[in-house]
Design a protein around this motif. Structure first.
Motif, PDB file in Angstrom:
ATOM      1  N   GLN A 157       0.563   0.755 -20.217  1.00  0.00           N
ATOM      2  CA  GLN A 157       1.739   0.899 -21.069  1.00  0.00           C
ATOM      3  C   GLN A 157       2.761  -0.197 -20.763  1.00  0.00           C
ATOM      4  O   GLN A 157       3.344  -0.800 -21.670  1.00  0.00           O
ATOM      5  CB  GLN A 157       2.382   2.269 -20.880  1.00  0.00           C
ATOM      6  CG  GLN A 157       3.517   2.523 -21.886  1.00  0.00           C
ATOM      7  CD  GLN A 157       4.446   3.627 -21.441  1.00  0.00           C
ATOM      8  OE1 GLN A 157       4.808   3.714 -20.277  1.00  0.00           O
ATOM      9  NE2 GLN A 157       4.844   4.481 -22.372  1.00  0.00           N
ATOM     10  N   TYR A 169       8.025   2.783 -27.417  1.00  0.00           N
ATOM     11  CA  TYR A 169       7.175   3.308 -26.350  1.00  0.00           C
ATOM     12  C   TYR A 169       7.794   4.488 -25.625  1.00  0.00           C
ATOM     13  O   TYR A 169       7.103   5.427 -25.249  1.00  0.00           O
ATOM     14  CB  TYR A 169       6.891   2.211 -25.313  1.00  0.00           C
ATOM     15  CG  TYR A 169       6.016   1.104 -25.809  1.00  0.00           C
ATOM     16  CD1 TYR A 169       4.667   1.066 -25.479  1.00  0.00           C
ATOM     17  CD2 TYR A 169       6.521   0.078 -26.609  1.00  0.00           C
ATOM     18  CE1 TYR A 169       3.843   0.047 -25.925  1.00  0.00           C
ATOM     19  CE2 TYR A 169       5.702  -0.948 -27.060  1.00  0.00           C
ATOM     20  CZ  TYR A 169       4.370  -0.963 -26.721  1.00  0.00           C
ATOM     21  OH  TYR A 169       3.561  -1.967 -27.160  1.00  0.00           O
ATOM     22  N   SER A 219      -8.046  11.102 -27.734  1.00  0.00           N
ATOM     23  CA  SER A 219      -7.036  10.201 -28.282  1.00  0.00           C
ATOM     24  C   SER A 219      -6.031  10.953 -29.145  1.00  0.00           C
ATOM     25  O   SER A 219      -4.821  10.733 -29.052  1.00  0.00           O
ATOM     26  CB  SER A 219      -7.719   9.102 -29.112  1.00  0.00           C
ATOM     27  OG  SER A 219      -6.767   8.255 -29.715  1.00  0.00           O
ATOM     28  N   GLU A 242      -3.773  13.101 -26.857  1.00  0.00           N
ATOM     29  CA  GLU A 242      -2.809  12.283 -26.109  1.00  0.00           C
ATOM     30  C   GLU A 242      -1.732  11.720 -27.024  1.00  0.00           C
ATOM     31  O   GLU A 242      -0.563  11.626 -26.637  1.00  0.00           O
ATOM     32  CB  GLU A 242      -3.544  11.163 -25.377  1.00  0.00           C
ATOM     33  CG  GLU A 242      -4.384  11.665 -24.215  1.00  0.00           C
ATOM     34  CD  GLU A 242      -5.137  10.570 -23.493  1.00  0.00           C
ATOM     35  OE1 GLU A 242      -5.419  10.742 -22.290  1.00  0.00           O
ATOM     36  OE2 GLU A 242      -5.477   9.540 -24.125  1.00  0.00           O
ATOM     37  N   ARG A 243      -2.111  11.377 -28.242  1.00  0.00           N
ATOM     38  CA  ARG A 243      -1.108  10.895 -29.187  1.00  0.00           C
ATOM     39  C   ARG A 243      -0.160  12.029 -29.584  1.00  0.00           C
ATOM     40  O   ARG A 243       1.045  11.818 -29.717  1.00  0.00           O
ATOM     41  CB  ARG A 243      -1.775  10.310 -30.434  1.00  0.00           C
ATOM     42  CG  ARG A 243      -2.457   8.987 -30.190  1.00  0.00           C
ATOM     43  CD  ARG A 243      -3.042   8.410 -31.467  1.00  0.00           C
ATOM     44  NE  ARG A 243      -3.784   7.202 -31.164  1.00  0.00           N
ATOM     45  CZ  ARG A 243      -3.236   6.019 -30.935  1.00  0.00           C
ATOM     46  NH1 ARG A 243      -1.917   5.886 -30.976  1.00  0.00           N
ATOM     47  NH2 ARG A 243      -3.978   4.961 -30.653  1.00  0.00           N
ATOM     48  N   SER A 244      -0.703  13.213 -29.770  1.00  0.00           N
ATOM     49  CA  SER A 244       0.137  14.356 -30.132  1.00  0.00           C
ATOM     50  C   SER A 244       1.155  14.656 -29.043  1.00  0.00           C
ATOM     51  O   SER A 244       2.279  15.069 -29.322  1.00  0.00           O
ATOM     52  CB  SER A 244      -0.738  15.593 -30.372  1.00  0.00           C
ATOM     53  OG  SER A 244      -1.621  15.390 -31.442  1.00  0.00           O
ATOM     54  N   GLY A 270       2.184  12.329 -26.894  1.00  0.00           N
ATOM     55  CA  GLY A 270       2.961  11.134 -26.573  1.00  0.00           C
ATOM     56  C   GLY A 270       2.755  10.656 -25.160  1.00  0.00           C
ATOM     57  O   GLY A 270       3.716  10.287 -24.488  1.00  0.00           O
ATOM     58  N   VAL A 316       0.818   6.405 -25.149  1.00  0.00           N
ATOM     59  CA  VAL A 316      -0.091   5.725 -26.063  1.00  0.00           C
ATOM     60  C   VAL A 316       0.681   4.691 -26.857  1.00  0.00           C
ATOM     61  O   VAL A 316       1.657   5.013 -27.515  1.00  0.00           O
ATOM     62  CB  VAL A 316      -0.761   6.727 -27.040  1.00  0.00           C
ATOM     63  CG1 VAL A 316      -1.721   6.007 -27.944  1.00  0.00           C
ATOM     64  CG2 VAL A 316      -1.482   7.806 -26.243  1.00  0.00           C
ATOM     65  N   PRO A 371       2.099   2.213 -29.701  1.00  0.00           N
ATOM     66  CA  PRO A 371       2.129   2.358 -31.150  1.00  0.00           C
ATOM     67  C   PRO A 371       1.116   1.458 -31.821  1.00  0.00           C
ATOM     68  O   PRO A 371       0.754   0.437 -31.287  1.00  0.00           O
ATOM     69  CB  PRO A 371       3.568   1.928 -31.503  1.00  0.00           C
ATOM     70  CG  PRO A 371       3.990   1.046 -30.385  1.00  0.00           C
ATOM     71  CD  PRO A 371       3.306   1.558 -29.157  1.00  0.00           C
ATOM     72  N   GLN A 372       0.660   1.864 -32.965  1.00  0.00           N
ATOM     73  CA  GLN A 372      -0.319   1.075 -33.701  1.00  0.00           C
ATOM     74  C   GLN A 372       0.360   0.107 -34.653  1.00  0.00           C
ATOM     75  O   GLN A 372       1.418   0.382 -35.209  1.00  0.00           O
ATOM     76  CB  GLN A 372      -1.248   2.018 -34.495  1.00  0.00           C
ATOM     77  CG  GLN A 372      -2.022   2.978 -33.604  1.00  0.00           C
ATOM     78  CD  GLN A 372      -2.954   2.242 -32.678  1.00  0.00           C
ATOM     79  OE1 GLN A 372      -3.848   1.528 -33.114  1.00  0.00           O
ATOM     80  NE2 GLN A 372      -2.751   2.415 -31.379  1.00  0.00           N
TER      81      GLN A 372
END
Length: 242
Positions: free
Chosen positions: A102, A133, A228, A231-233, A235, A238, A240-241
């Motif tokens: 990160q 982030y 994935s 983990e995104r849910s 936060g 992860v 940002p895309q």
């Protein structure tokens, strides 16, 4: 040598690893080994090999503290050949609480944006980038892991905790064990107790998940997508895309 827990129950690989380690040590070499588990947690492992694992310095590597995050950012900036002002470094170190990936991702984004705007690294720009982030670092505890895994696999908590050997139930439980080990400070015994499972069962389950993920099998890809999403849910650091 990473992930030495994969040697469990593999006698030939253990013999080879023991020979290599002995050979390197006889020549004065140093060996660095990593594992998701402490030596005492390994099962079906050659006692000589475990003895070698325990003969050096044992340390647990967790997420870096603020001071360490600052040093990592300084080191990364030097490797990127950029000047990182102290104020920017301190801002990033205080706002980011994830792992090294990160930190590196955020620093990369900051450097890219500064070059795009043809300006130096400054606090205002860092505030803009770090906001993508930080602030979503909610983390995962056992309760939230169980809830999110149930949602991802379409299971009830009763099904997840049951003794059912249905694939989705087994896969869901294994994912819980894997995420609990990765994102919490719970021991294998604590994780197993939450599901009335033995320490050895949890260990085998986590190793099975890591093996599928490493081999990128069809099952591994399914687990990777679920992990994935969870983990995104939550936060969990992860990036940002684009």
């Amino acid at each position: 040598l990473e992930d030495v827990h994969f040697f469990q129950r593999k006698k030939a690989m253990q013999e080879l690893a023991l020979a290599v380690i002995k050979g390197l040590q006889d020549r004065g070499g140093r060996v660095i080994l990593t594992s998701s588990f402490a030596p005492r947690e390994l099962r079906d492992m050659d006692p000589q090999l475990v003895s070698h694992f325990c003969s050096g310095i044992l340390t647990s590597i967790g997420r870096p503290d603020r001071e360490m995050r600052g040093r990592i950012l300084t080191h990364k900036a030097r490797s990127f050949q950029v000047m990182l002002p102290d104020a920017v470094r301190d801002l990033l170190a205080s706002r980011l609480h994830g792992d090294v990936r990160q930190l590196e991702s955020c620093l990369n984004s900051l450097i890219f944006k500064a070059r795009l705007l043809n300006c130096g690294l400054n606090v205002d720009l860092a505030m803009e980038v770090v906001g993508q982030y930080a602030g979503i670092e909610q983390g995962l505890d056992m309760e939230s892991i169980i809830r999110l895994v149930c949602e991802s696999y379409g299971l009830s908590e009763t099904q997840l905790r049951s003794r059912s050997r249905r694939q989705e139930c087994v896969q869901g439980r294994n994912t819980v064990f894997y995420l609990a080990r990765k994102h919490t400070e719970l021991s294998l015994e604590d994780i197993g107790s939450a599901f009335n499972r033995r320490h050895s069962t949890v260990l085998r389950s986590i190793t099975a998940v890591e093996r599928e993920l490493a081999r990128e099998t069809r099952l591994g890809r399914q687990i990777a997508r679920a992990v994935s999403l969870i983990e995104r849910s939550a936060g969990c650091g992860v990036p940002p895309q684009a």
